[in-house]
Write a protein that holds these residues in place. Structure first.
Motif, short mmCIF file in Angstrom:
data_model
loop_
_atom_site.label_atom_id
_atom_site.label_comp_id
_atom_site.label_asym_id
_atom_site.label_seq_id
_atom_site.Cartn_x
_atom_site.Cartn_y
_atom_site.Cartn_z
N SER A 127 -40.98 -5.10 -5.31
CA SER A 127 -39.77 -5.40 -4.54
C SER A 127 -39.29 -4.19 -3.76
CB SER A 127 -38.65 -5.85 -5.47
OG SER A 127 -39.00 -7.00 -6.19
N ALA A 128 -38.85 -4.42 -2.53
CA ALA A 128 -38.25 -3.38 -1.70
C ALA A 128 -36.92 -3.90 -1.16
CB ALA A 128 -39.18 -3.00 -0.55
N LEU A 129 -35.83 -3.26 -1.55
CA LEU A 129 -34.50 -3.64 -1.12
C LEU A 129 -34.24 -3.12 0.29
CD1 LEU A 129 -31.64 -4.75 -1.76
CD2 LEU A 129 -31.11 -2.48 -2.68
N ALA A 130 -33.85 -4.02 1.20
CA ALA A 130 -33.50 -3.60 2.56
C ALA A 130 -32.12 -2.95 2.53
CB ALA A 130 -33.51 -4.79 3.51
N ILE A 131 -32.01 -1.77 3.08
CA ILE A 131 -30.73 -1.07 3.12
C ILE A 131 -29.93 -1.49 4.34
CG2 ILE A 131 -29.65 1.21 3.32
CD1 ILE A 131 -32.08 2.26 1.68
N ARG A 132 -30.58 -1.55 5.48
CA ARG A 132 -29.95 -2.07 6.69
C ARG A 132 -31.03 -2.52 7.65
NH1 ARG A 132 -27.90 3.57 8.07
NH2 ARG A 132 -29.64 4.52 9.16
N THR A 133 -30.61 -3.29 8.65
CA THR A 133 -31.53 -3.78 9.67
C THR A 133 -31.22 -3.05 10.96
OG1 THR A 133 -31.66 -5.93 8.60
CG2 THR A 133 -32.34 -5.83 10.91
N GLY A 134 -32.17 -2.27 11.44
CA GLY A 134 -31.99 -1.51 12.67
C GLY A 134 -32.37 -2.29 13.91
N LYS A 135 -33.19 -3.32 13.75
CA LYS A 135 -33.62 -4.14 14.87
C LYS A 135 -34.00 -5.51 14.34
CE LYS A 135 -36.78 -4.20 18.81
NZ LYS A 135 -37.82 -3.45 19.52
N LEU A 136 -33.51 -6.54 15.00
CA LEU A 136 -33.82 -7.91 14.61
C LEU A 136 -33.89 -8.75 15.88
CD1 LEU A 136 -34.21 -10.07 12.40
CD2 LEU A 136 -31.74 -10.33 12.36
N ASP A 138 -26.52 -11.01 -4.46
CA ASP A 138 -26.45 -9.63 -4.91
C ASP A 138 -27.74 -9.29 -5.66
OD1 ASP A 138 -26.16 -10.80 -7.50
OD2 ASP A 138 -23.98 -10.76 -7.30
N TRP A 139 -27.86 -8.04 -6.12
CA TRP A 139 -29.08 -7.60 -6.79
C TRP A 139 -29.33 -8.40 -8.06
CZ3 TRP A 139 -33.31 -5.47 -5.36
CH2 TRP A 139 -34.21 -4.97 -6.31
N ASP A 140 -28.28 -8.70 -8.83
CA ASP A 140 -28.45 -9.49 -10.06
C ASP A 140 -29.00 -10.87 -9.77
OD1 ASP A 140 -27.56 -7.38 -11.61
OD2 ASP A 140 -25.49 -8.13 -11.74
N SER A 141 -28.54 -11.50 -8.70
CA SER A 141 -29.05 -12.82 -8.31
C SER A 141 -30.53 -12.74 -7.95
CB SER A 141 -28.28 -13.38 -7.11
OG SER A 141 -26.94 -13.56 -7.43
N TYR A 142 -30.90 -11.68 -7.23
CA TYR A 142 -32.32 -11.50 -6.91
C TYR A 142 -33.14 -11.31 -8.18
CZ TYR A 142 -36.76 -9.54 -5.66
OH TYR A 142 -38.11 -9.32 -5.58
N GLN A 143 -32.65 -10.48 -9.10
CA GLN A 143 -33.37 -10.24 -10.35
C GLN A 143 -33.58 -11.54 -11.13
OE1 GLN A 143 -35.01 -7.60 -10.36
NE2 GLN A 143 -34.00 -6.04 -11.58
N ARG A 144 -32.57 -12.40 -11.14
CA ARG A 144 -32.70 -13.71 -11.81
C ARG A 144 -33.80 -14.53 -11.15
NH1 ARG A 144 -27.38 -13.29 -12.30
NH2 ARG A 144 -26.87 -14.53 -10.46
N PHE A 145 -33.79 -14.58 -9.81
CA PHE A 145 -34.83 -15.31 -9.09
C PHE A 145 -36.20 -14.71 -9.40
CE2 PHE A 145 -37.67 -15.26 -5.40
CZ PHE A 145 -37.93 -16.62 -5.28
N PHE A 164 -24.52 -13.76 1.28
CA PHE A 164 -25.86 -13.26 0.97
C PHE A 164 -25.93 -11.79 1.40
CE2 PHE A 164 -26.39 -17.80 1.17
CZ PHE A 164 -27.17 -18.04 0.05
N GLY A 165 -25.57 -10.90 0.48
CA GLY A 165 -25.46 -9.48 0.79
C GLY A 165 -26.72 -8.68 0.56
N VAL A 166 -27.76 -9.30 0.00
CA VAL A 166 -28.98 -8.57 -0.34
C VAL A 166 -30.18 -9.24 0.33
CG1 VAL A 166 -30.55 -8.07 -2.27
CG2 VAL A 166 -28.10 -7.69 -2.53
N THR A 167 -31.01 -8.40 0.96
CA THR A 167 -32.29 -8.85 1.50
C THR A 167 -33.37 -8.02 0.84
OG1 THR A 167 -31.33 -9.48 3.63
CG2 THR A 167 -33.72 -9.14 3.56
N LYS A 220 -39.76 -12.56 2.43
CA LYS A 220 -38.41 -12.09 2.75
C LYS A 220 -37.47 -12.99 1.97
CE LYS A 220 -35.02 -11.53 6.40
NZ LYS A 220 -34.72 -11.78 7.83
N ILE A 221 -36.68 -12.37 1.11
CA ILE A 221 -35.81 -13.12 0.20
C ILE A 221 -34.38 -12.67 0.40
CG2 ILE A 221 -35.34 -13.59 -2.25
CD1 ILE A 221 -38.37 -12.72 -2.71
N VAL A 222 -33.45 -13.62 0.46
CA VAL A 222 -32.03 -13.28 0.51
C VAL A 222 -31.38 -13.71 -0.80
CG1 VAL A 222 -31.86 -13.43 3.02
CG2 VAL A 222 -31.38 -15.46 1.64
N ALA A 223 -30.38 -12.95 -1.23
CA ALA A 223 -29.65 -13.27 -2.45
C ALA A 223 -28.22 -12.78 -2.30
CB ALA A 223 -30.32 -12.61 -3.66
#
Length: 166
Positions: A140-149, A117-124, A66-69, A112-115
């Motif tokens: 939609s806003a694509l997360a680039i990285r997580t600085g704090k979790l 890749d971007w194509d999988s998210y677009q399908r959802f 799951f490379g896309v959030t 908050k959605i995980v997919a």
């Protein structure tokens, strides 16, 4: 639900379990400065009082592909309580949606959605989310990285009593 008045030991137990839910009762008790049996009783009381909602492993999404959030702001056509609940129930059936927050303001829900890749998210997005009943718009806003979790809340062990009169 029995309410527990939290003392320093309870707050220490909560903070340590929030940081490491797999900590043994013996280690938890040692850190709290008490013996294991009363520590276990305190943990059970904190669970029963719903201070502790559960335990889980922190899974690395990328390791499972799951490379896309994406954070999706969803606006509904109707904000009637029954319609809000129906939307929340539907969202609950979608495994890719990991969090759902109802908001005040322009946006009704933040998802908050995980997919994979971007194509999988677009399908959802096109086959499920935007086509769902009562959905008016999605931003939609694509997360680039997580600085704090960090899970949970900040827990201070030593709490000053501001209401005391000395």
């Amino acid at each position: 639900m029995r309410r527990v008045k939290l003392d320093r030991i309870d707050r220490r137990i909560l903070r340590d379990l929030q940081d490491d839910g797999r900590m043994t009762n013996v280690e938890l008790a040692r850190r709290a400065g008490i013996s294991a049996p009363p520590c276990l009783r305190r943990v059970r009381a904190l669970e029963e009082a719903h201070y502790i909602r559960g335990y889980h492993a922190d899974i690395n999404p990328e390791a499972l592909g799951f490379g896309v959030t994406v954070f999706a702001q969803v606006g509904l056509t109707s904000q009637a309580e029954a319609d809000l609940r129906k939307f929340e129930e539907l969202v609950g059936s979608w495994p890719l949606v990991r969090e759902c927050h109802m908001l005040a303001g322009e946006t009704d829900f933040l998802l908050k959605i995980v997919a994979e890749d971007w194509d999988s998210y677009q399908r959802f997005l096109t086959t499920q989310l935007t086509s769902a009943p009562n959905v008016n718009h999605v931003k939609s806003a694509l997360a680039i990285r997580t600085g704090k979790l960090l899970p949970g809340v900040p827990i201070e062990v030593e709490v000053k009593d501001h209401h005391r009169e000395d």
